[in-house]
Design a protein around this motif. Sequence first.
Motif, PDB file in Angstrom:
ATOM      1  N   GLU A 161     -36.213 -12.114  23.872  1.00 11.12           N
ATOM      2  CA  GLU A 161     -35.467 -11.684  25.064  1.00 11.12           C
ATOM      3  C   GLU A 161     -35.373 -10.153  25.123  1.00 11.12           C
ATOM      4  O   GLU A 161     -35.425  -9.565  26.205  1.00 11.12           O
ATOM      5  CB  GLU A 161     -34.063 -12.297  25.085  1.00 11.12           C
ATOM      6  N   TYR A 187     -36.579  -8.097  28.366  1.00  8.39           N
ATOM      7  CA  TYR A 187     -35.619  -7.401  29.236  1.00  8.39           C
ATOM      8  C   TYR A 187     -35.326  -5.957  28.810  1.00  8.39           C
ATOM      9  O   TYR A 187     -34.874  -5.159  29.626  1.00  8.39           O
ATOM     10  CB  TYR A 187     -34.309  -8.202  29.301  1.00  8.39           C
ATOM     11  N   TYR A 230     -24.918  -7.006  29.648  1.00  9.31           N
ATOM     12  CA  TYR A 230     -25.666  -6.433  30.771  1.00  9.31           C
ATOM     13  C   TYR A 230     -27.167  -6.372  30.480  1.00  9.31           C
ATOM     14  O   TYR A 230     -27.992  -6.600  31.366  1.00  9.31           O
ATOM     15  CB  TYR A 230     -25.163  -5.015  31.082  1.00  9.31           C
ATOM     16  N   GLU A 235     -26.959 -11.577  30.990  1.00  3.53           N
ATOM     17  CA  GLU A 235     -26.811 -11.822  32.429  1.00  3.53           C
ATOM     18  C   GLU A 235     -28.156 -11.950  33.138  1.00  3.53           C
ATOM     19  O   GLU A 235     -28.207 -12.341  34.301  1.00  3.53           O
ATOM     20  CB  GLU A 235     -25.949 -10.726  33.056  1.00  3.53           C
ATOM     21  N   LYS A 236     -29.238 -11.622  32.440  1.00  7.28           N
ATOM     22  CA  LYS A 236     -30.583 -11.725  33.029  1.00  7.28           C
ATOM     23  C   LYS A 236     -31.362 -12.915  32.485  1.00  7.28           C
ATOM     24  O   LYS A 236     -32.225 -13.467  33.172  1.00  7.28           O
ATOM     25  CB  LYS A 236     -31.369 -10.438  32.740  1.00  7.28           C
ATOM     26  N   SER A 237     -31.070 -13.304  31.260  1.00  2.00           N
ATOM     27  CA  SER A 237     -31.870 -14.316  30.585  1.00  2.00           C
ATOM     28  C   SER A 237     -31.770 -15.681  31.266  1.00  2.00           C
ATOM     29  O   SER A 237     -30.705 -16.075  31.752  1.00  2.00           O
ATOM     30  CB  SER A 237     -31.413 -14.449  29.128  1.00  2.00           C
TER      31      SER A 237
END
Length: 344
Positions: free
Chosen positions: A205, A209, A244, A248-250
């Motif tokens: 991850e 990201y 952040y 919150e993106k994964s």
Amino acid sequence: MTHMKIITLILAGGRGERFWPLSRIARPKQSLPLISDKPMILETYDRLKSLGDFAIVANSDLCQQFKDVLPSSLFYIEEPCARNTAPAIGFACQKIMHTYGDCIIFIETADHFYKDIENYLSEIQKACIFAEKENKIVLIGINPTEPHTGYGYIEEGNKIIDNFYSVSSFKEKPSLDLAKHYLKQGTFSWNSGMFIAKCSVLLKEFKKYLPSMYESFQTMDDQDYKEETVQKIFPLLQRISIDYGIMEKSINTVVLRSNMHWDDIGDFNAISRVHSVRKNGNYYHDEVVALDSQENIIISEKLVALIGVENLVVVDTPDALLICDRNETQKIRTILKDLDEKYL
């Protein structure tokens, strides 16, 4: 149980500024005996040592301080400087992978309190088993018991199995009305900040990201963590939280909704929740005389007399005195900006 090694990683680099003047740079919150007669870092270690190996990430001064109360044989991961939780966790995860190979990593902090340790450990083990089997990042969500405005929330999506759910969204600390709405909805849990994943899954991850940060971890790893390499690269890492930067993106996260008792010892108000209060809702260690006074928290080694006051925090130390409304404890860290360095 899992087949893989479990390593508990304690994030212990914070200063605990909302506990000033008890907490200082030289003796932060995790070194203080706030919930028992033991420093919080030792309380955390004693609670978790049965799970497996134990690692701590903090600066060199704090690591040295922790070695005075914890076994020096633990895996200490020294940060050259504070760059927030994403660099700390990623750096530690890469170093754990380098040392032990792939394993389950349980991210925890030294400022949580649990009444039922057996239930807590059982829930963590359940999350470890799921993380190993499904190659997911398992977040621990706490079943909310009140409309709390001081915590972030996780919105649950579809049920996967038992109390594991997909993650629909993350919510910031809400207003009271919004917190009441979350409680009524029944699909929101408190974000405890704890999570469990394989090192390989978490680093994947980072690569996706936070690619430049990931490359920096690889460079340090390739150089076998030579001090000059780490000192050169780490301070240049982006200052960003794991929430952040990744969570919150994964799309590879799930949440375990847990009914465990959990308390974040975030400010002085937590002390009165953990410890039993004395008369009229007043909490204090030593001698206090209170007349027409209630719901105060008093920490002092000398006699304190209260007359006609309520809802105050009074903390007396040899070189500083704090007097604060209990509803304003979040602002303690703000006032530190105006203090001379000798008081920090």
